[in-house]
Design a protein around this motif. Sequence first.
Motif, short mmCIF file in Angstrom:
data_model
loop_
_atom_site.label_atom_id
_atom_site.label_comp_id
_atom_site.label_asym_id
_atom_site.label_seq_id
_atom_site.Cartn_x
_atom_site.Cartn_y
_atom_site.Cartn_z
N ASN A 264 0.84 -1.19 0.00
CA ASN A 264 0.00 0.00 0.00
C ASN A 264 0.88 1.25 0.00
O ASN A 264 1.71 1.44 0.90
CB ASN A 264 -0.91 -0.01 1.23
N LYS A 265 0.69 2.08 -1.00
CA LYS A 265 1.53 3.27 -1.18
C LYS A 265 1.31 4.30 -0.07
O LYS A 265 2.25 4.93 0.42
CB LYS A 265 1.24 3.90 -2.54
N GLN A 266 0.06 4.47 0.34
CA GLN A 266 -0.26 5.51 1.32
C GLN A 266 0.36 5.19 2.69
O GLN A 266 0.93 6.06 3.35
CB GLN A 266 -1.78 5.66 1.46
N THR A 267 0.24 3.93 3.13
CA THR A 267 0.80 3.59 4.43
C THR A 267 2.33 3.60 4.39
O THR A 267 2.98 3.84 5.41
CB THR A 267 0.31 2.22 4.92
N ALA A 268 2.90 3.36 3.22
CA ALA A 268 4.36 3.39 3.10
C ALA A 268 4.93 4.78 3.35
O ALA A 268 6.08 4.93 3.76
CB ALA A 268 4.79 2.90 1.72
N THR A 269 4.11 5.82 3.11
CA THR A 269 4.58 7.19 3.34
C THR A 269 4.81 7.46 4.83
O THR A 269 5.50 8.42 5.18
CB THR A 269 3.58 8.24 2.80
N VAL A 270 4.25 6.62 5.70
CA VAL A 270 4.50 6.76 7.14
C VAL A 270 5.27 5.55 7.67
O VAL A 270 5.17 5.19 8.85
CB VAL A 270 3.18 6.95 7.92
N SER A 271 6.03 4.92 6.77
CA SER A 271 6.93 3.81 7.14
C SER A 271 6.19 2.61 7.73
O SER A 271 6.66 1.97 8.66
CB SER A 271 8.01 4.29 8.12
N ARG A 272 5.05 2.30 7.15
CA ARG A 272 4.32 1.11 7.55
C ARG A 272 4.09 0.23 6.32
O ARG A 272 3.89 0.73 5.21
CB ARG A 272 2.97 1.46 8.20
N ILE A 273 4.11 -1.08 6.54
CA ILE A 273 3.92 -2.04 5.46
C ILE A 273 2.54 -2.66 5.58
O ILE A 273 2.23 -3.34 6.57
CB ILE A 273 5.01 -3.13 5.49
N ASN A 274 1.72 -2.43 4.57
CA ASN A 274 0.41 -3.08 4.43
C ASN A 274 0.37 -3.72 3.05
O ASN A 274 0.75 -3.08 2.06
CB ASN A 274 -0.73 -2.09 4.57
#
Length: 319
Positions: A264-274
């Motif tokens: 998920n691109k959006q969660t990656a912007t806050v350093s999270r992997i979904n």
Amino acid sequence: MKAIAFVGYPLSGKSTASQVARELGLPVVVMGDVVREEALRRGLELTDENLGKIARELREKEGMDAIAKRCIPKIRELLKEHGVVVVDGIRGVAEIERFKKAFGDDFILIAIESPLEVRFERAKLRKRSDDVSSIEDLKERDRREESWGLKEAMEMADFTVENVGSYEDFVEKIKQILIKLARNVEIEIRTKVHPTESEEKVVKAIKNIFPDAEIEIRDDGEVYARAYSLERFRELLRRQRILDTVRSEILKRRDGNEITLYLNKQTATVSRINFCDEDAVLSPIKVTFRLNNIPFSRFLDYIAPETRDGRPVKEIERL
């Protein structure tokens, strides 16, 4: 573990090859530094004459593998930390035999071949204090290194790379062979920047998970990147405690020696992997792991080992 060494005639491109290794994040041990350090210790100028004299003295007093022996402790130290070390500057058979005795099948030798005239042109462009000033000087330096067994050492190489074309062509050749030999995993990353998205944020999303990614944004909005380090990705999985989830995803998405995951691109912007589906809104980050020199089971257990009560049963610290 792997000790990858370059051998070649003076000015054949060994220093350039070592620089490529550094840019790939690989530690480099330059054998010539042993001689240069000895010259500085003696208070001598770093000229070709002085360095040649010291190299001869070391070999006469300590054996033809003298410089290799002095490098081995540093190589072993770096291997413990990094798993891969590049060695620049082998001059003879005795040095190869010493390294093979120390590292066995983990020692790999790459010969770099380049014609005399091409090498002399490089000397004129490089203008280093210990470089030759005439083609006759270069011939003499060739003869000196052949007396140490350089020609025979070249013939013992596991791989040979020709350096006769452009600088860019040579760099690409070295890069590809080092990736093949030293990098157990190549990571290819693709996504798109949509009109409603910030290009800067998309780049940040990728860098948050793969900090070493080399990113290219193409005219059609496609983002293409290559990376080699798994450390941040692995760290985030443990921090989020989703090892069971990612293990399941890896098993489901495997195709031979490749594993493709969609993030998920959006969660990656806050350093999270979904994880998400391939057809997710606004395009996911497509990450493909290509395994070069390791079995799939080891990659799987390194990234996402089996767990018990939420904790890894057995951690693998290095691929």
